[in-house]
Design a protein around this motif. Structure first.
Motif, short mmCIF file in Angstrom:
data_model
loop_
_atom_site.label_atom_id
_atom_site.label_comp_id
_atom_site.label_asym_id
_atom_site.label_seq_id
_atom_site.Cartn_x
_atom_site.Cartn_y
_atom_site.Cartn_z
N LEU A 228 6.77 -13.68 0.25
CA LEU A 228 6.22 -13.01 -0.70
C LEU A 228 4.93 -12.22 0.10
CD1 LEU A 228 5.87 -15.43 -3.71
CD2 LEU A 228 6.92 -13.05 -3.72
N SER A 229 4.79 -11.06 -0.74
CA SER A 229 3.77 -10.03 -0.19
C SER A 229 3.30 -9.21 -1.41
CB SER A 229 4.12 -9.15 1.06
OG SER A 229 3.22 -8.30 1.71
N VAL A 230 1.86 -8.93 -1.38
CA VAL A 230 1.48 -8.04 -2.11
C VAL A 230 1.34 -6.63 -1.34
CG1 VAL A 230 -0.72 -7.20 -3.59
CG2 VAL A 230 -0.21 -9.78 -3.11
N ALA A 231 1.91 -5.52 -2.08
CA ALA A 231 2.22 -4.40 -1.13
C ALA A 231 1.13 -3.18 -1.62
CB ALA A 231 3.56 -3.80 -1.44
N GLY A 232 0.15 -3.55 -2.64
CA GLY A 232 -0.86 -2.51 -2.65
C GLY A 232 -0.73 -1.91 -3.84
N HIS A 233 -1.56 -0.58 -4.11
CA HIS A 233 -1.71 0.19 -5.07
C HIS A 233 -0.32 0.88 -5.12
CE1 HIS A 233 -4.32 3.66 -6.78
NE2 HIS A 233 -3.47 3.04 -7.75
N ASP A 234 0.10 1.20 -6.11
CA ASP A 234 1.37 1.86 -6.51
C ASP A 234 1.72 3.00 -5.82
OD1 ASP A 234 -0.04 2.94 -8.26
OD2 ASP A 234 1.08 2.46 -10.06
N HIS A 235 0.76 4.12 -5.83
CA HIS A 235 0.56 5.38 -5.48
C HIS A 235 0.81 5.20 -3.75
CE1 HIS A 235 0.53 7.17 -9.23
NE2 HIS A 235 -1.00 6.89 -9.60
N LEU A 236 -0.13 4.41 -3.20
CA LEU A 236 -0.03 4.37 -1.88
C LEU A 236 1.20 3.90 -1.12
CD1 LEU A 236 -3.80 3.01 -1.55
CD2 LEU A 236 -3.04 5.27 -1.93
N CYS A 237 1.61 2.58 -2.13
CA CYS A 237 2.77 1.98 -1.62
C CYS A 237 4.00 3.05 -1.73
CB CYS A 237 3.45 0.78 -2.47
SG CYS A 237 4.60 -0.23 -1.99
N ALA A 238 4.06 3.63 -2.82
CA ALA A 238 5.13 4.83 -2.89
C ALA A 238 5.03 5.86 -1.49
CB ALA A 238 4.91 5.53 -4.22
N ALA A 239 3.90 6.23 -0.90
CA ALA A 239 3.89 6.89 0.05
C ALA A 239 4.65 6.43 1.33
CB ALA A 239 2.50 7.25 0.50
N VAL A 240 4.69 5.06 1.38
CA VAL A 240 5.44 4.40 2.39
C VAL A 240 6.71 4.54 2.06
CG1 VAL A 240 5.74 1.89 3.34
CG2 VAL A 240 3.35 2.70 2.97
N GLY A 241 7.16 3.92 0.96
CA GLY A 241 8.55 4.30 0.61
C GLY A 241 9.02 5.49 0.49
N ALA A 242 8.45 6.54 0.46
CA ALA A 242 8.78 7.98 0.62
C ALA A 242 8.93 8.63 2.02
CB ALA A 242 8.18 8.95 -0.08
N GLY A 243 8.24 7.67 3.04
CA GLY A 243 8.20 7.91 4.36
C GLY A 243 6.84 9.15 4.64
N ALA A 244 6.22 9.14 3.50
CA ALA A 244 4.78 10.15 3.86
C ALA A 244 3.94 9.27 4.57
CB ALA A 244 4.48 10.59 2.64
N VAL A 245 4.03 8.90 5.74
CA VAL A 245 2.96 8.06 6.45
C VAL A 245 2.24 8.47 7.78
CG1 VAL A 245 4.38 5.91 5.58
CG2 VAL A 245 5.07 6.82 7.73
N CYS A 246 2.67 9.84 8.05
CA CYS A 246 2.10 10.65 9.39
C CYS A 246 0.80 11.23 8.92
CB CYS A 246 3.36 11.48 10.07
SG CYS A 246 4.71 10.68 10.30
N ASP A 247 0.18 11.46 10.21
CA ASP A 247 -0.98 12.10 9.96
C ASP A 247 -0.92 13.74 9.51
OD1 ASP A 247 -2.83 10.40 10.86
OD2 ASP A 247 -2.81 10.94 12.91
N GLY A 248 -1.63 14.16 8.30
CA GLY A 248 -1.29 15.62 7.71
C GLY A 248 -0.32 15.76 6.65
N ASP A 249 0.24 14.31 6.28
CA ASP A 249 1.33 14.00 5.21
C ASP A 249 0.33 14.11 3.83
OD1 ASP A 249 3.47 14.26 6.77
OD2 ASP A 249 4.01 12.24 6.47
N MET A 250 0.62 15.11 3.06
CA MET A 250 0.38 15.03 1.79
C MET A 250 1.30 14.28 0.73
SD MET A 250 -2.57 15.49 -0.05
CE MET A 250 -3.34 16.96 0.55
N PHE A 251 0.91 13.39 0.29
CA PHE A 251 1.97 12.59 -0.77
C PHE A 251 1.57 12.81 -2.32
CE2 PHE A 251 3.54 8.86 -3.15
CZ PHE A 251 4.91 8.95 -3.08
N ASP A 252 2.47 13.63 -3.00
CA ASP A 252 2.21 13.92 -4.32
C ASP A 252 3.39 12.78 -5.33
OD1 ASP A 252 2.02 14.96 -6.96
OD2 ASP A 252 3.04 16.99 -6.32
N SER A 253 2.64 11.80 -5.90
CA SER A 253 3.43 11.08 -6.79
C SER A 253 3.39 11.38 -8.12
CB SER A 253 2.87 9.55 -6.50
OG SER A 253 3.36 8.68 -7.37
N CYS A 254 4.28 11.90 -8.58
CA CYS A 254 4.47 12.40 -9.94
C CYS A 254 4.91 11.30 -10.92
CB CYS A 254 5.30 13.51 -10.26
SG CYS A 254 4.87 14.91 -9.11
#
Length: 451
Positions: A228-254
């Motif tokens: 088991l693992s707590v994967a954090g705040h949903d918007h931030l976790c979604a950035a990981v799921g969307a591959g928006a993890v690099c410097d300079g990436d702006m993730f827009d979670s709608c």
């Protein structure tokens, strides 16, 4: 051996969603159920046990649709600012109040007055507002019988993990949204807890998102034994799921709420935190290890739902199709206050069509997003690329208007970025992946480009 799978659960405002992900990072099945809120005059609340039932229901649906094979790990991400207040036996003593509920407004005013707005923001990276857990908790202490027995606050994802048999652990990114955390120390802020008349150990010591948190021992038979693992705040976790993890990436979670997220290296001095919050951007720890998150949010989904109800339209796709026929600027029609709908649509002429109103609402939200993006860029530098996901990203009208305002962006071929991110972070906890740098990219290497 049969191939192993990872499960991710995303407890959101509108839906609890789940995904079963294979070792290559591809989602093999999904499931979802409505988040079972009870509407009240100030917003919404729910019994914490019902959140567990909904989360497990979404996971069970996904598991029933997935290929055979063992489950190696299960991660949970969730909305922030909502949680379970537990007594010494681990039993909830109060309802879970929705993050957007208006309770806590007077408490937030008192917080700003007693601790000081600048000092609170410099310490926590948040504004003194009804959204943060600290305001909600003090409201419960004053208004809900039995809340004085509460000795532990678990944010939703932490509560779900505990309910599956996991360890009672905190998550750094979720703790960052409570108003009870000193960002620099990554520990509970004793003065804030004293102000709210809270016990010293109300928050469990926070760990980074994706840390191991025991194993599944109850609730999902097929997942028994999974890490088991707590994967954090949903918007931030979604950035990981969307591959928006690099410097300079702006993730827009709608989603029901829309969040613009950018990761930055710590530290972020107090003066820059004050500038960020003054511009509508909060500062907290990211689901990415040892990174801070700059996050600006809009109630996009909630606002559009108010517009849809005002128009009396069941299917928003109808409005999307019509809005695409309306020219940009809607002939000068502007909406100044979407929160006023459906009672008083500010700026709406009597002869405005529903297509004009819908497009005007989308344009207001896109302009709000652009303002947040510019504020974040002032703090973190230019954006390299924008990655857009979420339910709102399924609207062609919204995508077209975003493109005209924000410029080119990418939309990854991921159905549920939050659930996928939770599954991948759980994979890190189980040793399936060596770390964030080893996570597989979204299901197709090629993002869908909007330029």
């Amino acid at each position: 051996m049969m191939p192993g799978f990872l499960v991710g659960i995303d407890v959101g405002t509108t839906y609890c969603k789940a995904a079963v992900v294979d070792g290559d990072g591809a989602a093999r099945a999904h499931g979802r159920v409505f988040t079972p809120w009870r509407r009240v005059a100030t917003g919404a609340e729910v019994e914490p046990e019902r959140l567990v039932q909904a989360a497990l229901g979404a996971a069970q649906r996904a598991l029933e649709r997935s290929p055979a094979g063992r489950i190696d790990a299960l991660g949970v991400t969730s909305m922030a600012e909502t949680g379970a207040l537990l007594d010494a036996d681990g039993v909830p003593v109060a309802p879970a109040i929705a993050w957007h509920d208006e309770r806590g407004a007077k408490e937030a005013d008192a917080l700003e007055r007693d601790i000081g707005r600048g000092r609170f923001t410099a310490t926590t990276g948040l504004p003194a507002s009804p959204l943060c857990t600290l305001s909600k908790y003090r409201w419960l202490r004053s208004h809900h019988d039995g809340s004085e027995r509460g000795v532990r606050w678990l944010n939703v994802a932490e509560w779900i993990v505990r309910s599956l048999g996991g360890d009672e652990v905190g998550d750094l990114s979720l703790a960052s949204r409570t108003g009870m955390l000193e960002l620099d120390r990554r520990a509970s802020w004793s003065e804030a807890l004293e102000w709210a008349d809270a016990p010293a150990g109300l928050l469990p010591p926070p760990a980074p998102s994706g840390a191991p948190a025991g194993r599944v021992t109850r609730g999902l038979e097929r997942a028994r034994g999974a890490v088991l693992s707590v994967a954090g705040h949903d918007h931030l976790c979604a950035a990981v799921g969307a591959g928006a993890v690099c410097d300079g990436d702006m993730f827009d979670s709608c989603g029901t709420a829309e969040a613009f997220v950018r990761s930055v290296e710590p530290p972020l001095p107090a003066e820059r935190r004050l500038r960020a919050v003054a511009g509508g951007v909060t500062v907290g720890w990211h689901a990415l290890p040892d990174r801070l998150a700059l996050l600006g949010a809009l109630e996009s989904g909630l606002a559009l739902e108010r517009v849809r109800r005002f128009l009396g339209v069941e299917d928003p796709n109808e409005l999307d199709a019509e809005a695409l026929t309306v020219p940009a600027g809607t002939g000068g029609l502007t909406l100044r206050d979407l929160a006023g709908l459906p009672q008083s649509p500010a700026g709406l002429p009597y002869d405005a069509s529903r297509a004009e109103l819908w497009r005007a609402a989308l344009e207001v939200l896109a302009a709000g997003g652009e303002a947040i993006l510019r504020t974040i860029e002032e703090l973190a530098g230019p954006t390299s690329r924008i990655v857009v996901t979420g339910g709102g990203a399924r609207s062609e009208a919204m995508l077209a208007i975003k493109r005209s305002v924000l410029g080119p962006f990418e939309r990854p071929p991921v159905e549920e970025a939050g659930a996928r991110g939770a599954a991948l972070l759980a994979g890190c906890a189980a040793g399936v992946f060596a770390g964030i740098g080893e996570l597989p990219a979204p299901e197709s290497a090629a993002m869908e480009a909007y330029s």
